[in-house]
Design a protein around this motif. Structure first.
Motif, PDB file in Angstrom:
ATOM      1  N   LEU A 220       0.774  -1.158  -0.116  1.00 42.36           N
ATOM      2  CA  LEU A 220       0.100  -0.126  -0.131  1.00 42.36           C
ATOM      3  C   LEU A 220       0.781   1.155  -0.079  1.00 42.36           C
ATOM      4  CD1 LEU A 220      -2.660  -0.957   2.664  1.00 42.36           C
ATOM      5  CD2 LEU A 220      -2.701  -1.412   0.115  1.00 42.36           C
ATOM      6  N   LYS A 221       0.533   2.088  -0.865  1.00 44.29           N
ATOM      7  CA  LYS A 221       1.282   3.567  -0.828  1.00 44.29           C
ATOM      8  C   LYS A 221       0.420   4.566  -0.184  1.00 44.29           C
ATOM      9  CE  LYS A 221       0.005   4.014  -5.931  1.00 44.29           C
ATOM     10  NZ  LYS A 221       0.682   4.105  -7.170  1.00 44.29           N
ATOM     11  N   TRP A 222       1.280   5.546   0.265  1.00 43.51           N
ATOM     12  CA  TRP A 222       0.874   6.922   0.947  1.00 43.51           C
ATOM     13  C   TRP A 222       0.514   7.669  -0.585  1.00 43.51           C
ATOM     14  CZ3 TRP A 222      -1.152   6.451   5.373  1.00 43.51           C
ATOM     15  CH2 TRP A 222      -0.787   5.804   6.171  1.00 43.51           C
ATOM     16  N   GLY A 223      -0.406   8.599  -0.173  1.00 46.05           N
ATOM     17  CA  GLY A 223      -0.749   9.836  -1.022  1.00 46.05           C
ATOM     18  C   GLY A 223      -1.496  10.826  -0.269  1.00 46.05           C
ATOM     19  N   MET A 224      -1.466  12.098  -0.828  1.00 43.03           N
ATOM     20  CA  MET A 224      -2.438  13.235  -0.471  1.00 43.03           C
ATOM     21  C   MET A 224      -3.161  13.619  -1.563  1.00 43.03           C
ATOM     22  SD  MET A 224       0.084  14.704   2.470  1.00 43.03           S
ATOM     23  CE  MET A 224      -1.064  15.654   3.400  1.00 43.03           C
ATOM     24  N   PHE A 225      -4.290  14.300  -1.062  1.00 40.64           N
ATOM     25  CA  PHE A 225      -5.209  15.147  -2.137  1.00 40.64           C
ATOM     26  C   PHE A 225      -5.736  16.218  -1.278  1.00 40.64           C
ATOM     27  CE2 PHE A 225      -8.315  11.978  -0.684  1.00 40.64           C
ATOM     28  CZ  PHE A 225      -9.639  12.654  -0.677  1.00 40.64           C
TER      29      PHE A 225
ATOM     30  N   GLU B  40      -6.595  16.743  -8.104  1.00 39.80           N
ATOM     31  CA  GLU B  40      -6.590  17.249  -6.720  1.00 39.80           C
ATOM     32  C   GLU B  40      -5.463  16.631  -6.184  1.00 39.80           C
ATOM     33  OE1 GLU B  40     -11.256  18.028  -5.819  1.00 39.80           O
ATOM     34  OE2 GLU B  40     -10.396  15.873  -5.444  1.00 39.80           O
ATOM     35  N   TRP B  41      -4.623  15.478  -6.704  1.00 38.16           N
ATOM     36  CA  TRP B  41      -3.682  14.770  -6.059  1.00 38.16           C
ATOM     37  C   TRP B  41      -2.578  16.017  -5.751  1.00 38.16           C
ATOM     38  CZ3 TRP B  41      -3.957  10.598  -3.434  1.00 38.16           C
ATOM     39  CH2 TRP B  41      -4.929   9.442  -3.762  1.00 38.16           C
ATOM     40  N   LEU B  42      -1.900  15.760  -4.563  1.00 38.64           N
ATOM     41  CA  LEU B  42      -0.847  16.695  -4.363  1.00 38.64           C
ATOM     42  C   LEU B  42       0.550  15.779  -4.623  1.00 38.64           C
ATOM     43  CD1 LEU B  42      -1.743  17.898  -1.062  1.00 38.64           C
ATOM     44  CD2 LEU B  42      -2.001  19.201  -2.959  1.00 38.64           C
ATOM     45  N   ASP B  43       1.421  16.747  -4.957  1.00 42.90           N
ATOM     46  CA  ASP B  43       2.750  16.178  -5.233  1.00 42.90           C
ATOM     47  C   ASP B  43       3.457  15.679  -3.911  1.00 42.90           C
ATOM     48  OD1 ASP B  43       5.435  15.480  -6.254  1.00 42.90           O
ATOM     49  OD2 ASP B  43       5.846  17.381  -6.826  1.00 42.90           O
ATOM     50  N   ARG B  44       2.903  14.613  -3.465  1.00 41.38           N
ATOM     51  CA  ARG B  44       3.846  13.903  -2.194  1.00 41.38           C
ATOM     52  C   ARG B  44       4.007  12.472  -2.499  1.00 41.38           C
ATOM     53  NH1 ARG B  44       3.262  18.574  -1.605  1.00 41.38           N
ATOM     54  NH2 ARG B  44       2.413  19.853   0.416  1.00 41.38           N
TER      55      ARG B  44
ATOM     56  N   PHE C 161       7.214   7.602   8.051  1.00 45.16           N
ATOM     57  CA  PHE C 161       7.101   7.633   6.487  1.00 45.16           C
ATOM     58  C   PHE C 161       7.352   9.305   6.316  1.00 45.16           C
ATOM     59  CE2 PHE C 161       4.821   4.008   7.416  1.00 45.16           C
ATOM     60  CZ  PHE C 161       5.101   3.054   6.435  1.00 45.16           C
ATOM     61  N   TRP C 162       7.796   9.581   5.156  1.00 49.17           N
ATOM     62  CA  TRP C 162       8.538  10.895   4.744  1.00 49.17           C
ATOM     63  C   TRP C 162       7.892  10.922   3.326  1.00 49.17           C
ATOM     64  CZ3 TRP C 162      10.851  14.514   8.181  1.00 49.17           C
ATOM     65  CH2 TRP C 162      11.376  13.857   9.287  1.00 49.17           C
ATOM     66  N   LEU C 163       6.805  11.824   3.256  1.00 50.86           N
ATOM     67  CA  LEU C 163       6.232  12.364   1.803  1.00 50.86           C
ATOM     68  C   LEU C 163       6.957  13.582   1.412  1.00 50.86           C
ATOM     69  CD1 LEU C 163       2.376  11.651   2.229  1.00 50.86           C
ATOM     70  CD2 LEU C 163       4.333   9.987   1.944  1.00 50.86           C
ATOM     71  N   HIS C 164       7.348  13.395   0.026  1.00 49.22           N
ATOM     72  CA  HIS C 164       8.213  14.552  -0.309  1.00 49.22           C
ATOM     73  C   HIS C 164       7.771  14.798  -1.784  1.00 49.22           C
ATOM     74  CE1 HIS C 164      10.890  11.511  -2.211  1.00 49.22           C
ATOM     75  NE2 HIS C 164      10.621  10.873  -0.832  1.00 49.22           N
TER      76      HIS C 164
END
Length: 202
Positions: free
Chosen positions: A107-112, A125-129, A191-194
């Motif tokens: 499973l992978k993390w994301g942000m919108f 709507e997806w953020l660059d993370r 976890f670090w989203l970048h």
């Protein structure tokens, strides 16, 4: 003798500097059994805009978990118990070598940013993370190695049984044209989203 020691030390520094990681090192925790226990998971990211959600998705892109994130927040502490039942989705993976793994789930993390406030991620709507570290479930402990051609890469998956954080590393040994890509279970659940870059997107 002193020169040789310094040379060996510098060689170690060069090799270490070639290692690219999305996370930190550790050994995998024992997450089996009942009752559910606190897991200490933290997901970190740049300040969240208004109406932002943190998500977990399958590799196929299906969102299976999402939580609202406060505006300006730079971290969130999700609960593994919220998605434990997804272990039933684990399935064997057939590798290009013909080998089939034990049942696995990544499973992978994301942000919108929910701009239209409909509670789901829509186009734009997806953020660059991003992070290549994964939330992983393995029905049994897994150790597999396989190669891919483009780019030339040798992959090694070392995953402990149960739910773990699969930490991701990519490096290319000096003098080699083949990248080494490692995915291994660790006890550190940070976890670090970048934002994506040519190196971190590999």
């Amino acid at each position: 003798m002193k020169r040789l020691s310094i040379k060996a030390l510098l060689g170690g520094i060069v090799l270490t500097s070639a290692l690219v990681s999305c996370g930190q090192n550790g050994s995998a925790p024992d997450l089996g059994g009942l009752p559910p226990l606190a897991t200490g998971i933290t997901v970190r990211f740049d300040a969240a805009p208004a109406n932002t959600y943190l998500t977990l998705s399958t590799e196929g892109g299906e969102v299976v978990y999402q939580k609202a994130v406060s505006e300006g927040a730079m971290s969130f502490a999700p609960d593994l118990n919220d998605w434990r039942s997804l272990s039933s989705r684990a399935a064997p993976i057939k590798l290009n070598t013909g080998v089939t793994t034990e049942p696995l789930l990544f499973l992978k993390w994301g942000m919108f940013q929910d701009k239209n406030t409909n509670g789901k991620p829509d186009e734009g709507e997806w953020l660059d993370r991003m992070t290549h570290d994964r939330v992983a479930y393995a029905e049994k402990a897994v150790k597999v190695e396989f190669d891919t051609e483009t780019p030339a890469m040798h992959h090694v998956w070392t995953l402990n049984q149960g739910w773990t954080r699969a930490e991701h590393y990519v490096y290319r040994p000096l003098g080699s044209s083949t990248f080494q890509r490692l995915s291994r279970s660790t006890a550190a659940w940070d976890f670090w989203l970048h934002t994506a870059t040519p190196v971190t997107s590999m």
